[in-house]
Design an enzyme around this catalytic site. Sequence first.
Site, PDB file in Angstrom:
ATOM      1  N   GLY A 204      48.328 -49.770  15.584  1.00 15.54           N
ATOM      2  CA  GLY A 204      48.895 -48.719  14.719  1.00 15.54           C
ATOM      3  C   GLY A 204      48.952 -49.176  13.268  1.00 15.54           C
ATOM      4  N   SER A 205      50.000 -48.686  12.578  1.00 15.42           N
ATOM      5  CA  SER A 205      50.076 -48.869  11.131  1.00 15.42           C
ATOM      6  C   SER A 205      50.176 -50.314  10.690  1.00 15.42           C
ATOM      7  CB  SER A 205      51.279 -48.106  10.586  1.00 15.42           C
ATOM      8  OG  SER A 205      51.194 -46.765  10.974  1.00 15.42           O
ATOM      9  N   THR A 206      50.526 -51.221  11.611  1.00 20.07           N
ATOM     10  CA  THR A 206      50.597 -52.621  11.187  1.00 20.07           C
ATOM     11  C   THR A 206      49.248 -53.088  10.664  1.00 20.07           C
ATOM     12  OG1 THR A 206      50.178 -53.295  13.458  1.00 20.07           O
ATOM     13  CG2 THR A 206      52.471 -53.250  12.764  1.00 20.07           C
TER      14      THR A 206
END
Lengths: 593, 370
Positions: free
Chosen positions: A302-304
Site C-alpha cells: 500500500g501507501s508505504t
Amino acid sequence: MNSTRIEKQRYTRRNRRIIMIGGFFSVLYVLIGLKAFYLQVIKDDDLSEKASSQYQKDIQGRGKRGSIYDANYRELAVSADVVEIGVHPQSVRDKENKKITDKRKLAGVVAGALKMNANFLYKKFKSTAPFVWIDRRVTPAKASALKALGFRGFEYFPTYCRVYPQKALAAQVIGFSGTDGDGLEGLEQYYDEDLKGNIRQWTIIRDAMGRIFDRHESCAPGYEGNNLILTIDATIQYIAEKALKKSVQENNAKDGVAIVMDPETGAIKAIANYPSYNPNSFNLFPKETWRNKALTDPFEPGSTMKIFLVAAALESGMCNPETVINCESGQYRIGRNVIHDTHSHDDLTVHDVIKYSSNIGAAKIAEMIGPAALYNTLRNFGFGEKTGIDCPGESKGLLRNYQSWKKIDNATIAFGQGISVSAIQLISAISAVANNGVLMKPYIVKAITDEHGKIIKSFAPIERRNAIMPDTADALIEMMHAVTERDGTGWQAVPVGYTVCGKTGTAQKLNARGTYRNCEYNGLFVGFSPARSPVLAVLVVIDEPQKHHYGGVVAAPVFKEIVHETFNYLNIAPTSTKEQLNVSNGLGKRGGA
Amino acid sequence: MKQTQPKNYFSFDVSMLLPVLFLTGIGIAMVYSASSEIALRDYGNEYYFFTKQLIFAGVGLCALLICRYIPYRLYHSLTYVLIAGAIIMLVAVLIKGMGHDVNGAARWLRFKGFRFQPVEFARFALIVFMGYSLTKKQDLIEDFKIGFLPHVIMLVIFSMLIIMQPDFGSTALFWMMAWIIMFAGRVRIKHLVSAFILLLPAAAYLIFSSDYRLKRYMTFLDPWKYPQAEGYQITHSLMGFGSGGIWGQGFGQGYQKLFYLPDPHTDFIFSVIGEEGGLRWVLIVLFLYFVILWRGLAIAKSKQDFFGSLLALGITVSITLQAVINMGVNLSLLPTKGLTLPFLSYGGSSLVINLAIIGILMNIWASQKQ
C-alpha cells in the site's frame, strides 16, 4: 584244556570287539572336535555376528542440545534433563529380591515416588508385554526417588526434553524441535547443526526378554551442542507482542505482525506474530500459527511504497520535495483505469503527497520518472530479493521486472499495488532511510557460544548496499516526519515526548483470483524514532481488521505503544518538551473530534 | 582263579578318577555360570542350581566311594531284583499322582521330598542284565533265540515303558547301548545288523508319527530356516559356539544364557562351555571323555570275568554314548534329544548315578589287581 582254549578265544574275540567299539567312539569324538573347530574357528565371525545382532544393539544418540538466549542471556529454549522410565512387568522384584505379587500395592508405592496416578500405573504393571514405558519425561529427582525404593525390573534412560520457559514468547522466531531432538521450525531448524549435540554411539546388551544389562550414560559431557545468543530482547519482544495482540483483538483482525529493528545495524529486537502458539505443546496448535509470517507471507504494502517512490524521484533528479504535482481533484484516468484519492487535492508538493498520502500524486510522480527508475530504486531497497535474515522460510515477495509493466502497473506500484513485499523487507528498506541510505542485512543471532559459554562465533552487522544517497535519505526523513504531524495520516503513531518518522499504509487484499476484495484490508504503519538519530525502526501490519482498516488507525497506535514502552525500558529520554507539548495538544484536539 | 576282592582297599584308578572329578568340577562351575540368571528370575537366588548341583556332587561322590567297595559280583546275583525294581519304578512314574510332570512328560518319581528319574536307574539295571545274560549264554551266544532274542525282548519291555513317558531320547540311548554291549558280548554281527535294518522302518515310523519329532528332524536338517520356532534352540547353541571362538568370552561372560538359549544349564551346557571357554575348553572336555572311554575299555578288556568285563563296558558305553549324543546335538550333528551331558549337566539323578557307576567301575578295576 579245551574249555580254557575256548575261553581264551572268546576272551580275545571280545577284546577285539571292545577295541572296535573304542575306535568307533574315538571317530565320533574326532567328528565332534572337527565340528567344534569348524564352528569356532571357521564360522566364528559369521556366527558371532549373528549372535551379537540379537543381544547387542548399537545406539546412536546426541549430546544435549544447546540453549537459545535472548540478548540479555534470558533463556528462551533449554534442554532439561529427564529420565525415561520403563518396566518389565513380569519381573518386578523388591529389595529382598522377592517377586512382587501384589501389583496394586506396587502401583501405589511407585505412584507415590513418581507423583503419578496409581490406577494408571496398575494397568502398566498388569501388562503381559515384556516391557512397557511408564513415563518418558520424569524429572531426575522423581527418578531417584523411585530408584531409592530398590525395586528391580525398572529401566532408567537418561535423556532430555526441550523446554521453552517463556512459552509463546517469540515462538515463531525460535520455532521448536521434535521429540527426536531435530529442529523443525524457526531458529531451532535454521541453526540445527549448531544447536545439535554431537553424535555419540554406544552399545547396549540385552537379554532375550529385552532387559538391558550394560549401558553407557547418554548425558556424557563433551557432546553438548552450542548455544545461540539472539539480538532479540525478551522485554521488547514482550512489549511488541502485547501491543500487537491488543490491536488485533480490538479490531477483530485475522492476524498481525510487528517487527522491531535497530536501523543502524539490522539487528532484530523483536518479531511478534499474533495469534501465537506454545512451542512446549506445539502440536496442540494449528500449523498456521507456527509460521513466522513476518518472513514467509508477503503482502501488498500500500501507501508505504510512496516513500520509495519519492526516493526514486529524488534520486532521479527530476524533482525535489517542493516540486508541485497536480492531483486532479481526486480522480485520474490512466487508460481504462481510474485512480482515486481518499481526500481530493488540487496542487500538492511532493512533500505533501507523502504527508497526505495522495495516490494520484504518487501515480503522476511515477509517470514522470518512468518505470526503470522506480524499479531500480525498489531493487536497491531490497524488494524482490531475500534479505538473507538467518531464519528459515523467507519469501522474496513479488516485484516483476519493469519491462513487463504496463502503464497502469507503473502507476499502481507507486502506491503499493501490484507488488508484494515481506514485512522483513519493508522494515529493512525503511531502516535504510533511517540509516543514511545504507541497507543493512537483518539478523537475529548475534553470537554462538560453546557448552562452557565461550563465544565461538559472533555476527557483526553487514551492509548490503547504499540504497540511496544520504541527501535523499535526509529529505525523506523530513517528509516522513511530516506524516506524523498533527494533520498527517500517521499522527497516532507519536508517543508523548518523542519524534517519529513514518508512513501509513492501507492495502486492499488480493483474493485468489487476483482481484481486490472490498472489505479485506491490511492496515500498516512503518517508521522509526526518534526522527533524528533513530534508535528503533518498527513495522506493524494488522491483517484484515474489521472495525477500522486505515493503517493510521489500526497500526499506528501499536507503533506508538511499542516505541513508547521500549524507550522507557531502554531509558531513552524524550527528545524535547516543546514537541511533547505540541503533540499532546494535537492528541487532545484529535481525541475530542 | 577268580579274584573279585581288591587287595588294596585304598587304591583308586587315578587316570579314571581324575577326568571324572575334573568334569564334575567344570560342571559345577558351568552350572553356576549358565543358570545364575535363570535362577535369579525363577527363584530369586542366583546360587539356586549351583548349590543343588554342589549337593548332588557331594552325594554322588559318596555313592562313588560306597560303590567302590561293594563287590560288583553282588549285582550279578541281584540282576532280577534290579530289573524288577526298574520296571516297578518305570510303571510308577506313569501312574497319575505318583509321577511328577515336567513340560507334559512324566519323568520324575517323588519320594519323601526327593525327586528321582527312574530312567537313570533303569539304565544301570539294563547294563547289569545285559552283562549277566550275555555271560550266562556265552556257550550258545550265536543262537538267535538264545543269544539275541531275550535281550531284545527285555529292551522292548523297557522301551515301551519309557516311550510312554514319553522319552524318545532315552529309548534310543537304551537301544544303542544294548546293541554295543551285545556286540562286545559276541552276539553274531549278522543278527545285530539284520535286526538293525529291520528296526529302521520302526524308528522312521516313530519319527514321522509324531509331529514334534518330525519337526525336530526337519529343523536338524536346516535349523536356520526356523530360527524363531523349532530351530531356535539349536541356532542359539551354534551362535554360542561361534561367539566363543578359540579362546572363549571368558567365564560368566556368555550371552546365550541370558534367556536366549533354553536349558543352558542342562541339555545345552556344552554350548555355554563353547561360548565362555572357547574351542580350548571344548577340546579339554572332549579329551577328558576320551580318557574315560579308553580307561573304561581298558578295564573291560583286562577282565577275564565276562560279567565284570561287560559291566565295565556297559558303564563306559552308557557314559560315552550320552556324551556323544549330547555334544552331537549341541553342535547340530544330531537332531535334538532330551539327553544331558554326564558329569557336566545340572541334574541330581544323572550326576549321582553316573558317579555311582564310576564307583562300580573302580571296584571292577580294583578286583582284578592281583
